[in-house]
Structures are given as structure tokens and as C-alpha cells.
Write a protein that holds these residues in place. Structure first.
Motif: not given
Ligand SMILES: [Zn+2]
Length: 422
Positions: A232-233, A236, A242, A279
Motif C-alpha cells: 500500500h505504501e 503511494h 486511496h 483500508y
């Protein structure tokens, strides 16, 4: 007719047919190219080189869609007593296991849960993490134990909150322009005793570095539990936003209430998202458009994140020739590792940046057309590429056409050229 005359006639016939021989002109300077190019327009035909849709995996062209490798190093911040984080071989093992799990998820991308009943295709993400080596460490791997009594820990909420702090990164990050610096952090033991302290797996991307937290709450063998938050990071870092919001730049990731898990009733009833950039307790699926965004970023010249990608497109590879057999418009940047051949009577239109490795050529066969639509062709590695081979066979010629401003750089003869159509 005597035999001699017949032989002579045959020789003449034969030699005229032979005069239609294949000729190749190799253009190795911008002057040569400008001379031969036909200027069609002073305006580039509409094309958005930033559209992620153009970067969605396309099985037809494996030649310019090799895996991209992100070079990663690991940091395990710790207090000077070395009590709070993984050290030595354990830190290396944790790093290796985590990278393996991250890659497993990128290889084995899963189908999107949302929207319900979707037919969204599932692709391999097309990129991997690679742990960097470092001969100066005892393990030989780029895994570091950063001692800093003030900044070794991670707190994401409440007193002492420091998740956004770059202090540890500023102090210890190594080669930030070419390596993704991965800080695997622990929660302070004191805070963990406080009721309500937020101690789940967490992370944050900060420029070309990232921090994840909670690595001492699990065993080394549970490193895989951090794969989703890490991916996920990393997402980014490579331009993903998101995905529960409308503004994530993708039509294949619907707006939804961003539920961690499914509930019996209420807004989280029924099927919930499994997207990597939401999330949720799955965080596995990457949509085609999201992969397109990552690929777009990895191909964007001068993007900071592109610097983290292993530059494995510099060396010429004869097995990576792109043979264009049908008309093709490429509305995306590509990093070639071999030649490009435009077959007879076929048109190739390039509109974005194209990297050609050292010595590689663009071969335009008789009757083929290469349209350079505001395109840039260069060598991304400070070397020169081989230029254009324009072939002809009798009156059938290969041609180059210009639309708008064309940039051709790093030819073996002469300096960088920029062609204006006027
Ligand atoms: Zn996020």
C-alpha cells in the motif's frame, strides 16, 4: 532468334529485376533525419502521454513490458540499548521474508471485489521489490540498524504522535534518489501498555521513503503480515491514491465506504473492497488502471520515483526486438531493450518518450511509415543509440513523418536535435 540473342535478353531481364534490390540508409544524425522526414503538421495530434489507461498491461507487446524492479534498502531504528527492534541476522531475514511476501502479492494479484459482479481483468502488477546489496555491512545486504534514542519509535495517534515525522529518514536514509528507504519500526513498549494505544500494523509513505510500524509485535516468520501495508505504501510512492475516493484517477475503483471488514448490517453489510489502496483486512487487489498509474510513474522521465527503479534497460538485448506487424499507435512512454522493426506497409505512430538502448535501431522497412507525433526518442543512459534504418525496394520506400515538435536525442553523430515543423 539466335541463342545468343535469347541469352542476352534473359540477362537484361534478370538484371532489371535485380535492380529492385533492398537498400538501407542508416540515419545517424539529426540533420540526416530532418532531411528525409516529411513534415505533415506543425501540431502534435492529440495524445495524452500521462493517461494511465495507455500503460495497462498489453500481452501483445512483452518486448517493452519487462518487469520493473524497485531497489529497496531496510532500516531497523533502535535505541542505543538495541532492545526494541530486530537486529543482526534477524533483521536481514525479516527484510527478505517481507520482500518475498510483497512480491508474492504483486505476482498473484487478485480479482476486485467491487463493484459487485464486475468483470475487471486481473493482471500481474508488473513490478517487484528487490533488496539491495551493500558490501559494507556484515550481511552484505542493505539492511541497517539505525540508533537514535529520540526517533527510533513510531506513534500514529495521541501523545508523542510522530508518524508524519521525517526525522529518522533525514538522519539515516541512504541514496534516497535511487533506493526506496524502508523503515521498519517498532512501537514504544511503554505506549503499548497504555489502554487504547493504536498498535495495529500501520505505515506511511514520505517521498521516496516509507515507514511501517509494529514489526516487533510479530515473529520473524510473520513478516508476511506486513506485505499488504507495505505494498500500500509503496503504491503511494508510485503515485497511487486511496481508492475509496472518487479522485483516485481510476474508473475501475468504485467509491465505497472504506470498511475494514464486512458487517451484518449498516454501511459495511455484504461485500467490501479488497483493494490494495483501501483500508480493509485484505488489501490485495490492484485494478488495471492502478497498475497503469504505477507504470506511468515508473516511465515518467525525471519523476523522483522512477529513480528507484533498477535501470536495466541500458544494455542492448537482441532478443528484445519489437516487430510491428500491424498498424500501431503507442500513446505511452516505453523503455526499449532492443530494436524496433516496422514491417512492410505498416504504420507505427510514436507520440511519447521512447528510450532506445546503446546501438539499437529503428528499422523502417519498404512501404512502412514511422510517424513521430511530438515524440521524443532518446537514450536514457547517456549513451548513443543506432539511429534509423530506412529501407527501400525500388519505388517502395520507408518513410518518417513529423507532427509537431519532435525531439531526437543521443544519435551517434551530432548533437541533440529538436525539429520544428515550420
Ligand atoms: Zn494510504
Amino acid at each position: 532468334m539466335t541463342n545468343n540473342v535469347l541469352v542476352l535478353l534473359l540477362i537484361i531481364l534478370f538484371s532489371t529485376s535485380c535492380s529492385k534490390k533492398l537498400k538501407t540508409v542508416n540515419l545517424t544524425s539529426i540533420v540526416d533525419v530532418d532531411e528525409i522526414a516529411i513534415v505533415r503538421s506543425d501540431k502534435k495530434e492529440k495524445c495524452n502521454c500521462e493517461d494511465p489507461i495507455a500503460y495497462i498491461p498489453d500481452d501483445r507487446f512483452p518486448e517493452f513490458q519487462d518487469l520493473k524492479y524497485v531497489r529497496v534498502n531496510f532500516h531497523f531504528p533502535n535505541a542505543s540499548n538495541k532492545k526494541y527492534n530486530w537486529t543482526g541476522e534477524k533483521a536481514v531475514t525479516f527484510s527478505e521474508k517481507l520482500i518475498k511476501s510483497c512480491n508474492y502479492q504483486l505476482i498473484n494479484n487478485i480479482k476486485m471485489n467491487l463493484p459487485e459482479g464486475n468483470n475487471t481483468p486481473v493482471y500481474d502488477a508488473g513490478y517487484r521489490m528487490e533488496l539491495e546489496e551493500d558490501k559494507s555491512t556484515s550481511s552484505g545486504m542493505a539492511v541497517y540498524e539505525d540508533v537514535d534514542d529520540e526517533n527510533w519509535y513510531y506513534i500514529k495517534k495521541g501523545k508523542g504522535k510522530n508518524n508524519y515525522s521525517k526525522a529518522i529518514i533525514k538522519k539515516f536514509a541512504i541514496k534516497k534518489d535511487s533506493l526506496l528507504n524502508f523503515f521498519a519500526m517498532a512501537y514504544p513498549p511503554d505506549s503499548l501498555k497504555v489502554k487504547g494505544f493504536s498498535s495495529g500494523r500501520a505505515g506511511i509513505a514520505l517521498g521516496t521513503s516509507l515507514k511501517i510500524a509494529g514489526v516487533r509485535k510479530y515473529t520473524i516468520d510473520e513478516a508476511w503480515k506486513f506485505a499488504s501495508v507495505s505494498n500500500h505504501e509503496i503504491g503511494h510512492v508510485f503515485g497511487l491514491r486511496h481508492s475509496w475516493y472518487k479522485s483516485d484517477g481510476c474508473d475501475d475503483t468504485p467509491v465505497h465506504p472504506n470498511c475494514w471488514q464486512s458487517a451484518e448490517s449498516g454501511k459495511c453489510e455484504g461485500v467490501i473492497s479488497n483493494n490494495m489502496m483501501d483500508y480493509n483486512n485484505i488489501q490485495r487487489a490492484l485494478s488495471p488502471c492502478q497498475i497503469g498509474i504505477v507504470m506511468k510513474t515508473m516511465h515518467k522521465e525525471n519523476a523522483r520515483a522512477r529513480g528507484l527503479v533498477k535501470k536495466d534497460w541500458c544494455e542492448y538485448n537482441p532478443n528484445k526486438t519489437l516487430i510491428v506487424r500491424k498498424d500501431l499507435e503507442l500513446n505511452r512512454a516505453i523503455d526499449m531493450k532492443g530494436d524496433i522493426i516496422v514491417e512492410k506497409n505498416v504504420t507505427l505512430r510514436l507520440s511519447c518518450r521512447t528510450h532506445m538502448p546503446a546501438g539499437a535501431k529503428i528499422i523502417v522497412k519498404p512501404g512502412a511509415k514511422l510517424i513521430l507525433n511530438g515524440a521524443k526518442i532518446h537514450n536514457d543512459c547517456g549513451q548513443s543509440w543506432g539511429g534509423f534504418d530506412i529501407q527501400s525496394n525500388g519505388s517502395k520506400k520507408g518513410v518518417i513523418e513529423y507532427f509537431g515538435k519532435v525531439k531526437i536525442e543521443n544519435l551517434p553523430n551530432g548533437q541533440t536535435g529538436e525539429s520544428d515543423s515550420e
